[in-house]
Design a protein around this motif. Structure first.
Motif, mmCIF file in Angstrom:
data_model
loop_
_atom_site.group_PDB
_atom_site.id
_atom_site.type_symbol
_atom_site.label_atom_id
_atom_site.label_comp_id
_atom_site.label_asym_id
_atom_site.label_seq_id
_atom_site.Cartn_x
_atom_site.Cartn_y
_atom_site.Cartn_z
ATOM 1 N N LEU A 1 38.573 37.227 9.307
ATOM 2 C CA LEU A 1 38.302 36.028 10.084
ATOM 3 C C LEU A 1 39.302 35.854 11.233
ATOM 4 C CD1 LEU A 1 37.519 33.667 7.083
ATOM 5 C CD2 LEU A 1 35.881 34.740 8.621
ATOM 6 N N SER A 2 40.199 36.826 11.404
ATOM 7 C CA SER A 2 41.120 36.786 12.533
ATOM 8 C C SER A 2 41.229 38.179 13.125
ATOM 9 C CB SER A 2 42.506 36.326 12.087
ATOM 10 O OG SER A 2 43.453 36.632 13.096
ATOM 11 N N GLN B 1 31.849 39.481 7.323
ATOM 12 C CA GLN B 1 32.320 38.498 6.360
ATOM 13 C C GLN B 1 31.263 37.407 6.175
ATOM 14 O OE1 GLN B 1 33.657 37.561 3.681
ATOM 15 N NE2 GLN B 1 35.811 37.781 4.228
ATOM 16 N N VAL C 1 30.101 36.145 9.750
ATOM 17 C CA VAL C 1 30.812 36.703 10.897
ATOM 18 C C VAL C 1 30.224 38.078 11.194
ATOM 19 C CG1 VAL C 1 33.050 37.429 11.830
ATOM 20 C CG2 VAL C 1 32.933 35.525 10.199
ATOM 21 N N ASN D 1 35.830 28.171 18.786
ATOM 22 C CA ASN D 1 35.524 28.968 17.606
ATOM 23 C C ASN D 1 36.744 29.792 17.220
ATOM 24 O OD1 ASN D 1 34.665 31.080 15.891
ATOM 25 N ND2 ASN D 1 32.559 30.698 16.512
ATOM 26 N N GLN E 1 35.676 42.285 18.754
ATOM 27 C CA GLN E 1 35.293 40.880 18.877
ATOM 28 C C GLN E 1 34.508 40.413 17.650
ATOM 29 O OE1 GLN E 1 32.291 40.148 21.759
ATOM 30 N NE2 GLN E 1 31.353 42.147 21.542
ATOM 31 N N ASN E 2 34.528 39.095 17.470
ATOM 32 C CA ASN E 2 33.816 38.453 16.360
ATOM 33 C C ASN E 2 32.873 37.395 16.910
ATOM 34 O OD1 ASN E 2 35.107 39.718 14.194
ATOM 35 N ND2 ASN E 2 36.769 38.217 14.147
ATOM 36 N N GLN E 3 31.730 37.211 16.273
ATOM 37 C CA GLN E 3 30.879 36.056 16.561
ATOM 38 C C GLN E 3 30.448 35.462 15.217
ATOM 39 O OE1 GLN E 3 29.842 34.479 19.570
ATOM 40 N NE2 GLN E 3 31.546 35.690 20.377
ATOM 41 N N THR E 4 30.199 34.158 15.202
ATOM 42 C CA THR E 4 29.838 33.526 13.935
ATOM 43 C C THR E 4 28.470 32.860 14.030
ATOM 44 O OG1 THR E 4 30.875 31.452 14.571
ATOM 45 C CG2 THR E 4 32.238 33.000 13.361
ATOM 46 N N VAL F 1 37.216 31.887 14.953
ATOM 47 C CA VAL F 1 36.985 33.267 14.531
ATOM 48 C C VAL F 1 36.838 34.196 15.732
ATOM 49 C CG1 VAL F 1 35.446 34.802 13.265
ATOM 50 C CG2 VAL F 1 35.999 32.554 12.336
ATOM 51 N N SER F 2 36.082 33.768 16.749
ATOM 52 C CA SER F 2 35.895 34.615 17.924
ATOM 53 C C SER F 2 36.998 34.397 18.952
ATOM 54 C CB SER F 2 34.535 34.320 18.568
ATOM 55 O OG SER F 2 34.515 33.001 19.082
#
Lengths: 441, 461
Positions: free
Chosen positions: A256-257, B141, B177, A372, B183-186, A374-375
């Motif tokens: 999540l990071s 995740q 996620v 956000n 990069q991440n998007q949720t 997380v992003s």
């Protein structure tokens, strides 16, 4: 039943049910707040409350339950709740319950004299702020004037001899002011806090709220585009609060990071040093032990742009093969204590003149939705001043400012000298950033 | 629970130094929560918040004292503390006689979550997790939580009211996620209801919830950033209703209307929205997240028309603000718990179905944004300035959806957006949220059909 006796009874019942070891933590708090407007008290509130949480290890699995009622039914409920919870929880890396450490530092954020400040004195302060806001300018009226104080005692004990407690208190005063002229409306606020009436002077609070409301009254729109930016200390602290979760090892280990595995690498501009200091004298987040009973210590999280450490509890530290940083926050989570960007040399005015032309952002709103963690992306409603030739020339509002927090750390050009904790354990000086995108007209 | 005679003594004590009205709100709740992350249940537990709040009206001022000590001695102590703050001796020494009033439960629970075997509860989270992960290998995740609340309340006041209610809530929160390393998007989906565990056999399919959250995250992973500017925006139903909630709903709460802070103060009977807009706040919908039997002052719940064909009809009014405004309470007094004095709040608030065709409004919009899924938002009731995050947005070119876009937000003023709504679709759907305000965080539904706003500022980069 008294709280100490209740904790004893709970620990005894937990051991009788086979929990070895067991831990009980109790927080008791009292609070006072008064809200006035236009010479009238609108709201007066007094409280005392408590919360008791039991954690117990049953055959290698740890369960949790909590209550606010100190009665026989609750003792039974806590024990059965832990048993049920321990059956459900299936993560293999459990939070341990351990004996006390050899030594704990001492830190003070409790002033006994504050407990003696009477309700009448706090009401008088609120009335004085209200009066000053009302009289400051014909266009301005007070919206909410609040004076509040609180005290909390946190107590942590376990069956392995741990017995710790910490006391804290604080007072804050807040003014919300509204300016109206024709169809135009502007709102402003100012909050000060501390440990006595001397820390919350009425004049400074009233003036701050009035000035901001009047500034915004004539705020115009801003053209869309990409602007060099200075972010005011309070707004930067809001951003840092929102994104503080990216420094949690728990979040990093769970994907999540984006900082997972980046320790030792440059993740920010060299002017950025981010500190977590649970032993800061008179800090709002100060405590010599964390929620697991681990001793706390001051440490840089980012040092000259390099990620020095993530924030750990014992479980995440064990997984990462390091020592806990003393940031256990309960419920398996990790959180900072007093968390701030270490100040540099220049004040806001000097930062603006160094920037030349650009945008000063004085406030951002909508952080719970438009950011956000997380992003790292954010797109927020903002207000501030257009800056020309190093000076704020025109108030602007009703625009959004968009960017990414990871990028913002990399593109920070300078960190200011005006470190501010605005009623929160997360603080910041102003910062100058290469650029952010603005959507206006 | 607290007996009638103890309540009578406590209320009399509260009014012993003056005050025109006194009230006791007692709560004994049992909450259960469970969280799954990284494929494992990582936390589970019960909690029991319990306490009481005592309120006195000292003329038009609210005095509120709350405590966890709910023994008769503890309650009397709290009542004395409250009475000590009374300044106006009007109404000193009233005798209080209580009369019990039964409440009809219009949201009967068929299956108490706390009675459901723990493995069946865990199965809800496992189903959501598995379905989310099956959507794409880029799902890195999934966090799924089950929350259950059972709040038992007792409300007694110096007008003689003595009543009680049980409020049962169940909610599944799922957040996914999607990541590619850099990069991440949720994406998230968080359905809930004023129901017991039967929520999962009657209304919500956990697999569907997981799939929806994951699909949204994956879609956003490949989306470019939204371009900024002013443009027409079509907002889909369900959680899209958050726009009315923030841009208008909060400004119709007596909390901001009574002191004259709201931009809609003094505008009853006036045209404040486009004629195609009718908006309703309804506490009577069976089993809905924001529904009630009685509010937190004991007033029976209602269905309230806020705006009819663009004309402002009603405000949402609690008892104390009602006294200030000369209006009757509307059943909107709510609070998070005994730790908050109640004030006027929304329940299930929505724009009513209209007559427009959803497909037509996209086709004829030209270039703009289609907001398929909204995130949260907030508003400054004094200025009406609002902001919303678009969780899942799509770029529209010449009436056709071209590509997903990320990072969009919508900003504007409530009074402006209401007059710029030029299409209201035929099918109303709702979404669940926790609404935060003066009296804490309370469950509310937002809702609307698909609507079109002719011009809005879209933030992006």
């Amino acid at each position: 039943m008294e709280i100490r006796e209740f904790m004893d009874r709970v620990l005894t019942a937990a051991q009788a049910a086979g929990m070895e070891p067991a831990e009980v933590c109790a927080s008791t708090s009292e609070s006072f707040s008064v809200r006035v407007r236009l010479g009238e008290m609108e709201d007066y509130q007094v409280s005392d409350s408590l919360n008791v949480t039991l954690r117990g290890n049953l055959n290698g699995r740890i369960g949790t339950s909590s209550t606010q009622a100190l009665d026989e039914e609750s003792i039974d409920m806590l024990v059965r709740g832990v048993m049920e919870s321990a059956q459900l929880v299936e993560t293999e890396d459990q939070e341990e319950i351990l004996p006390p450490e050899a030594a704990y530092a001492s830190v003070c954020n409790f002033k006994p004299e504050l407990q003696d400040v009477s309700a009448q004195e706090k009401i008088a302060l609120a009335m004085e702020i209200d009066r000053l806001v009302s009289q400051a300018d014909a266009r301005v009226t007070p919206q909410h004037i609040v004076v509040a104080s609180g005290a909390e005692t946190f107590c942590l004990r376990n069956t392995l001899g741990l017995d710790l407690s910490h006391e804290s208190n604080m007072i804050y005063a807040y003014a919300g002011a509204m300016a109206r002229e024709g169809e135009r409306t502007g709102t402003g606020m100012k909050l000060l806090w501390g440990y006595g009436l001397a820390d919350v002077p009425a004049g400074e609070i009233a003036n701050g709220a009035v000035r901001e409301a009047l500034d915004k009254l004539h705020a115009g729109k801003l053209a869309s585009g990409v602007y060099p930016v200075v972010i005011r200390n309070s707004a930067m602290a809001d951003l840092l609060t929102t994104f503080s979760g990216i420094f949690s090892a728990d979040n990093a280990q769970k994907g999540l990071s984006l900082l997972a595995g980046r320790e030792g690498q440059a993740i920010a501009s060299a002017c950025v040093t981010l500190m977590d200091d649970p032993l800061m004298p008179w800090g709002l987040g100060s405590c010599p032990f964390d929620r697991e009973g681990a001793a706390t210590r001051k440490k840089p999280v980012i040092e000259n742009g390099v990620l020095a450490t993530l924030l750990h509890n014992r479980r995440t530290a064990k997984k990462a093969g390091v020592r806990t940083t003393g940031n256990a926050a309960g419920g398996g989570r990790v959180a900072p204590s007093n968390f701030y960007l270490v100040p540099g040399e220049m004040d806001e005015a000097q930062m603006l003149s160094q920037m030349g032309d650009g945008l000063l952002i004085t406030g951002v709103t909508g952080l719970h939705a438009g950011a956000n963690a997380v992003s790292g992306d954010f797109s927020l409603l903002a207000c501030g001043f257009e800056v020309k030739g190093g000076k704020p020339v025109r108030a602007v509002e009703q625009f959004t400012v968009a960017g990414n927090f990871y990028t913002l750390l990399e593109e920070t050009l300078a960190v200011g000298s005006d470190l501010l904790f605005e009623g929160s354990p997360v603080g910041s000086p102003c910062v100058r950033v290469k650029q952010l995108s603005v959507a206006g007209e | 629970m607290i007996s009638k005679s103890v309540c009578e003594q406590v209320l009399a004590c509260a009014l012993s130094r003056g005050g025109t009205f006194a009230e006791i709100f007692y709560e004994d709740s049992k909450n259960f929560s469970m969280r799954l992350r990284s494929g494992h249940i990582e936390a589970a537990g019960v909690s029991r918040p319990r306490g009481a709040g005592i309120r006195i009206y000292d003329n038009l001022r609210s005095i509120y004292v709350y405590t966890c000590d709910v023994t008769p001695e503890g309650l009397l102590r709290a009542a004395k503390k409250a009475a000590a703050a009374v300044t106006d001796s009007l109404g000193t020494g009233r005798d209080v006689r209580l009369c019990e009033r039964a409440v009809t439960d219009i949201h009967p629970v068929r299956e108490r979550t706390l009675d459901v075997p723990t493995d069946r509860r865990a199965q809800v989270l496992r189903a959501a997790d598995a379905a989310a992960r099956a959507v794409s290998p880029s799902i890195t995740q999934v966090t799924a939580s089950l929350l259950s609340r059972e709040q038992h309340v007792l409300i007694a006041n110096s007008d003689g009211l003595y009543t009680g209610d049980t409020r049962v809530y169940t909610r599944l929160l799922c957040s996914a996620v999607a990541g590619d390393g850099a990069q991440n998007q949720t994406g998230s989906e968080n359905p809930g209801a004023r129901m017991g565990f039967e929520l999962f056999s009657e209304r919500v399919n956990p697999e569907e919830v997981g799939r929806t959250a994951a699909t949204s995250a994956v879609t956003m992973l490949s989306a470019p950033y939204c371009a900024a500017g002013e443009m027409p925006v079509v907002i889909a139903g369900g959680f899209g209703g958050v726009i009315f909630h923030e841009a208008c709903g909060h400004s119709l709460e007596a909390t901001s209307v009574a002191p004259g802070i709201s931009e809609f103060s003094g505008k009853l009977g006036q045209q404040i929205a486009a004629p195609c807009v009718t908006a309703i706040d309804d506490g009577t919908m069976v089993g809905e997240w924001g529904s009630e039997n009685i509010d937190d002052e004991g007033t029976p719940t209602t269905r309230l028309v806020l705006i009819e064909n663009g004309v402002l009809k009603n405000y949402m009014v609690d008892r104390l603000n009602g006294l200030k405004m000369g209006m009757a309470p509307t059943g909107n007094a709510r609070r998070e718990s005994y730790a908050y004095a109640p004030t006027s709040r929304m329940r299930n608030t929505f724009i009513a179905p209209g007559t427009d065709d959803e497909e037509e409004m996209l086709r004829t919009m030209g270039d703009g944004l289609y907001a398929a899924k909204m995130g949260g938002g907030s508003v400054n009731p004094a200025t009406g300035e609002f902001n919303f995050a678009v969780q899942e947005g799509y770029l529209v070119r010449d009436g056709k959806i071209v590509s997903p876009v990320r990072g969009a937000s919508l900003i504007g003023r409530g009074s402006e957006i209401l007059t710029r709504i030029d299409r209201v679709g035929r099918t109303m759907t709702m979404g669940q949220g926790m609404c935060g305000s003066l009296s804490g965080s309370v469950p509310t539904n937002v809702g609307q059909p698909t609507i079109r706003v002719s011009r809005l500022t879209v933030g992006g980069k």
